[in-house]
Design a protein around this motif. Structure first.
Motif, PDB file in Angstrom:
ATOM      1  N   PRO A  10      27.880 -19.424  -1.863  1.00 41.60           N
ATOM      2  CA  PRO A  10      28.703 -18.361  -2.456  1.00 41.60           C
ATOM      3  C   PRO A  10      30.176 -18.741  -2.502  1.00 41.60           C
ATOM      4  CG  PRO A  10      28.122 -17.829  -0.195  1.00 41.60           C
ATOM      5  CD  PRO A  10      27.373 -19.079  -0.525  1.00 41.60           C
ATOM      6  N   CYS A  11      30.885 -18.107  -3.435  1.00 37.70           N
ATOM      7  CA  CYS A  11      32.311 -18.368  -3.601  1.00 37.70           C
ATOM      8  C   CYS A  11      33.128 -17.208  -3.029  1.00 37.70           C
ATOM      9  CB  CYS A  11      32.632 -18.572  -5.074  1.00 37.70           C
ATOM     10  SG  CYS A  11      31.853 -20.060  -5.781  1.00 37.70           S
ATOM     11  N   LYS A  12      34.422 -17.439  -2.877  1.00 43.41           N
ATOM     12  CA  LYS A  12      35.286 -16.475  -2.192  1.00 43.41           C
ATOM     13  C   LYS A  12      35.496 -15.209  -3.016  1.00 43.41           C
ATOM     14  CE  LYS A  12      39.537 -16.314   0.515  1.00 43.41           C
ATOM     15  NZ  LYS A  12      40.688 -17.104   1.025  1.00 43.41           N
ATOM     16  N   SER A  13      35.455 -15.338  -4.353  1.00 41.02           N
ATOM     17  CA  SER A  13      35.701 -14.179  -5.213  1.00 41.02           C
ATOM     18  C   SER A  13      34.920 -14.357  -6.512  1.00 41.02           C
ATOM     19  CB  SER A  13      37.195 -14.047  -5.516  1.00 41.02           C
ATOM     20  OG  SER A  13      37.643 -15.168  -6.267  1.00 41.02           O
ATOM     21  N   ALA A  14      35.063 -13.394  -7.429  1.00 47.90           N
ATOM     22  CA  ALA A  14      34.463 -13.537  -8.754  1.00 47.90           C
ATOM     23  C   ALA A  14      34.995 -14.803  -9.408  1.00 47.90           C
ATOM     24  CB  ALA A  14      34.784 -12.313  -9.607  1.00 47.90           C
ATOM     25  N   LEU A  15      34.163 -15.448 -10.208  1.00 40.08           N
ATOM     26  CA  LEU A  15      34.515 -16.781 -10.697  1.00 40.08           C
ATOM     27  C   LEU A  15      34.192 -16.890 -12.179  1.00 40.08           C
ATOM     28  CD1 LEU A  15      33.793 -20.067  -8.848  1.00 40.08           C
ATOM     29  CD2 LEU A  15      33.012 -19.832 -11.190  1.00 40.08           C
ATOM     30  N   ALA A  16      34.993 -17.684 -12.896  1.00 44.51           N
ATOM     31  CA  ALA A  16      34.746 -17.939 -14.316  1.00 44.51           C
ATOM     32  C   ALA A  16      34.829 -19.437 -14.585  1.00 44.51           C
ATOM     33  CB  ALA A  16      35.761 -17.202 -15.179  1.00 44.51           C
ATOM     34  N   LEU A  17      33.859 -19.947 -15.312  1.00 45.25           N
ATOM     35  CA  LEU A  17      33.874 -21.328 -15.786  1.00 45.25           C
ATOM     36  C   LEU A  17      34.052 -21.278 -17.296  1.00 45.25           C
ATOM     37  CD1 LEU A  17      33.503 -24.387 -15.613  1.00 45.25           C
ATOM     38  CD2 LEU A  17      31.026 -24.010 -15.592  1.00 45.25           C
ATOM     39  N   LYS A  18      35.204 -21.732 -17.771  1.00 51.76           N
ATOM     40  CA  LYS A  18      35.533 -21.666 -19.190  1.00 51.76           C
ATOM     41  C   LYS A  18      35.411 -23.063 -19.800  1.00 51.76           C
ATOM     42  CE  LYS A  18      38.498 -17.599 -18.720  1.00 51.76           C
ATOM     43  NZ  LYS A  18      37.604 -16.715 -19.500  1.00 51.76           N
ATOM     44  N   ILE A  19      34.346 -23.247 -20.581  1.00 52.31           N
ATOM     45  CA  ILE A  19      34.067 -24.537 -21.193  1.00 52.31           C
ATOM     46  C   ILE A  19      34.545 -24.498 -22.640  1.00 52.31           C
ATOM     47  CG2 ILE A  19      32.284 -26.216 -21.767  1.00 52.31           C
ATOM     48  CD1 ILE A  19      30.574 -24.989 -19.549  1.00 52.31           C
ATOM     49  N   TYR A  20      35.687 -25.141 -22.886  1.00 60.73           N
ATOM     50  CA  TYR A  20      36.222 -25.212 -24.243  1.00 60.73           C
ATOM     51  C   TYR A  20      35.865 -26.534 -24.915  1.00 60.73           C
ATOM     52  CZ  TYR A  20      39.072 -21.291 -22.587  1.00 60.73           C
ATOM     53  OH  TYR A  20      39.490 -20.091 -22.072  1.00 60.73           O
ATOM     54  N   GLY A  21      35.745 -27.582 -24.121  1.00 58.53           N
ATOM     55  CA  GLY A  21      35.404 -28.902 -24.649  1.00 58.53           C
ATOM     56  C   GLY A  21      33.918 -29.162 -24.601  1.00 58.53           C
ATOM     57  N   THR A  22      33.543 -30.431 -24.427  1.00 61.41           N
ATOM     58  CA  THR A  22      32.141 -30.842 -24.404  1.00 61.41           C
ATOM     59  C   THR A  22      31.800 -31.462 -23.056  1.00 61.41           C
ATOM     60  OG1 THR A  22      32.050 -31.252 -26.787  1.00 61.41           O
ATOM     61  CG2 THR A  22      30.418 -32.374 -25.429  1.00 61.41           C
ATOM     62  N   ILE A  23      30.701 -30.999 -22.478  1.00 58.76           N
ATOM     63  CA  ILE A  23      30.125 -31.626 -21.291  1.00 58.76           C
ATOM     64  C   ILE A  23      28.840 -32.308 -21.727  1.00 58.76           C
ATOM     65  CG2 ILE A  23      29.075 -31.236 -19.034  1.00 58.76           C
ATOM     66  CD1 ILE A  23      30.910 -28.848 -18.680  1.00 58.76           C
ATOM     67  N   GLU A  24      28.712 -33.601 -21.454  1.00 60.61           N
ATOM     68  CA  GLU A  24      27.515 -34.308 -21.872  1.00 60.61           C
ATOM     69  C   GLU A  24      26.882 -35.041 -20.699  1.00 60.61           C
ATOM     70  OE1 GLU A  24      28.743 -37.007 -24.951  1.00 60.61           O
ATOM     71  OE2 GLU A  24      29.250 -38.586 -23.527  1.00 60.61           O
ATOM     72  N   ALA A  25      25.558 -35.216 -20.806  1.00 64.59           N
ATOM     73  CA  ALA A  25      24.797 -35.821 -19.725  1.00 64.59           C
ATOM     74  C   ALA A  25      24.920 -37.337 -19.728  1.00 64.59           C
ATOM     75  CB  ALA A  25      23.323 -35.431 -19.846  1.00 64.59           C
ATOM     76  N   SER A  26      24.857 -37.915 -18.542  1.00 63.25           N
ATOM     77  CA  SER A  26      24.763 -39.360 -18.419  1.00 63.25           C
ATOM     78  C   SER A  26      23.497 -39.847 -19.117  1.00 63.25           C
ATOM     79  CB  SER A  26      24.713 -39.755 -16.934  1.00 63.25           C
ATOM     80  OG  SER A  26      24.328 -41.098 -16.791  1.00 63.25           O
ATOM     81  N   VAL A  27      23.584 -41.008 -19.748  1.00 68.08           N
ATOM     82  CA  VAL A  27      22.423 -41.568 -20.445  1.00 68.08           C
ATOM     83  C   VAL A  27      21.782 -42.699 -19.652  1.00 68.08           C
ATOM     84  CG1 VAL A  27      23.240 -40.905 -22.734  1.00 68.08           C
ATOM     85  CG2 VAL A  27      23.925 -43.116 -21.767  1.00 68.08           C
ATOM     86  N   ASP A  28      22.203 -42.864 -18.400  1.00 69.27           N
ATOM     87  CA  ASP A  28      21.638 -43.896 -17.531  1.00 69.27           C
ATOM     88  C   ASP A  28      20.498 -43.285 -16.713  1.00 69.27           C
ATOM     89  OD1 ASP A  28      20.992 -45.865 -15.742  1.00 69.27           O
ATOM     90  OD2 ASP A  28      23.048 -46.256 -15.082  1.00 69.27           O
TER      91      ASP A  28
END
Length: 275
Positions: free
Chosen positions: A53-71
C-alpha cells in the motif's frame, strides 16, 4: 509530483526499469502521489511490479509510451506478468499515452505454454484505468484479479487479427467492475491445434453481468457467443442495445449454450430463448 525523467529515465527506447522502480517508491511514499510519464518519449521496461500500500491516494499519468522489453531472457523469472500493480488502493492510471506489449515474440508460442499479461492489477481496490491505448499484448492485454471497485473507461485495446490469445480484458475473483466507452479489437476463442480441442469443464459460474450499448463488426459468422459450463450455467445475463454486424455481407449469427439471459431494447443477433 514525480517525473520519471527527474530520476534519470532516458526515454529513448533503452531500459528504464530501475528508474521506474525508484520513481514509484518515491511516489508511493509521498503525501500527494502523482507519477508522470512524459509525452513524446518511449520508455522500455522489463517485467516490473508496482507494489502498495501507498501513503495516500495515487495517480500514474502516462502521457508517453511504455513498451515491453523484447529480450526473452528478461522474462525467465516470471513469464506471466509484465506490468503488475499489486495491493494498491485509491488510485488512477490515465493520461492518453500508450502501453505496448511487443507481443510478437510471444505469439510464436502456443497460448497453452505462455499466458503472459501486459497489465495486471492484483489485489487492488478503488481504482480507475482510463484514457489509454494498450496494444500488442504478449497474451492478455488487461487483467483484474482479486480486485474490488474497478472502473475501466475510454480504453483502446488492439492487436493484429492473427495474434493468438490476445484477449482484451480478463476479470477473475473481482467485485464491482464497470467497463465503459472502450474499443476492444482482439481473436477471443479458438482451438490452436490441428486436432479438435476437447471440451473443458468449468467450476466457475458467471452471473449478473450486463452488456450495454455495444456496436461492432465480426470477422467470423458468429458475432455473439456465450459458451458456458453445463454444470454451472451463466445466469442473470442482460443484453441491452447490442448491434453486431459482419465485416462481409450477410447476417451475423449467435451461439448461446448454457446461458440464461434477458434482452432490452434492440439486440442483434438475438439468442433463442431470450426473455
Amino acid at each position: 509530483m514525480v517525473n520519471v525523467d527527474d530520476f534519470g529515465a532516458k526515454g529513448d527506447g533503452t531500459d528504464d526499469s530501475e528508474v521506474f522502480k525508484k520513481a514509484w517508491k518515491e511516489t508511493c511514499s509521498s503525501k500527494e502521489g502523482v507519477l508522470v510519464v512524459p509525452k513524446n518519449r518511449i520508455y522500455r521496461l522489463k517485467p516490473i511490479t508496482f507494489s502498495g500500500p501507498c501513503k495516500s491516494a495515487l495517480a500514474l499519468k502516462i502521457y508517453g509510451t511504455i513498451e515491453a522489453s523484447v529480450d526473452p531472457s528478461d522474462y525467465q523469472k516470471d513469464r506471466r506478468h509484465w506490468l503488475m500493480f499489486n495491493n494498491v488502493q485509491n488510485f488512477v492510471v490515465e493520461g492518453g499515452g500508450t502501453i505496448n506489449g511487443h507481443g510478437n515474440i510471444w505469439w510464436r508460442n502456443s497460448c497453452k505454454i505462455d499466458k503472459s499479461r501486459a497489465v495486471t492489477f492484483y489485489g487492488c481496490k478503488n481504482f480507475r484505468v482510463t484514457n489509454l491505448r494498450i496494444i500488442n499484448s504478449q497474451k492478455m492485454h488487461l487483467s483484474f484479479q482479486k480486485c474490488i471497485n474497478v472502473k475501466a473507461s475510454n480504453l483502446i485495446i488492439t492487436a493484429p487479427e492473427k495474434s493468438p490469445n490476445t484477449d482484451g480484458i480478463h476479470i477473475t475473483e473481482t467485485q464491482n467492475v464497470q467497463i465503459m466507452s472502450s474499443v476492444i479489437r482482439t481473436d477471443q476463442n479458438y482451438c490452436d491445434q490441428e486436432t479438435p480441442c476437447q471440451e473443458q469443464y468449468s467450476a466457475v459460474q458467471v452471473e449478473n453481468v450486463t452488456y450495454k450499448n455495444i456496436e461492432g463488426t465480426s470477422a467470423s459468422q458468429v458475432a455473439l457467443k456465450f459458451e458456458c459450463s453445463k454444470n454451472y450455467p451463466c445466469e442473470g445475463i442482460v443484453l441491452q442495445d447490442i448491434n453486431l454486424n459482419l465485416q462481409e455481407d450477410g447476417n451475423a449469427k449467435d451461439s448461446c449454450v448454457n446461458v440464461r439471459l434477458s434482452s432490452r431494447g434492440r439486440v442483434s443477433p438475438h439468442c433463442p430463448g431470450e426473455e
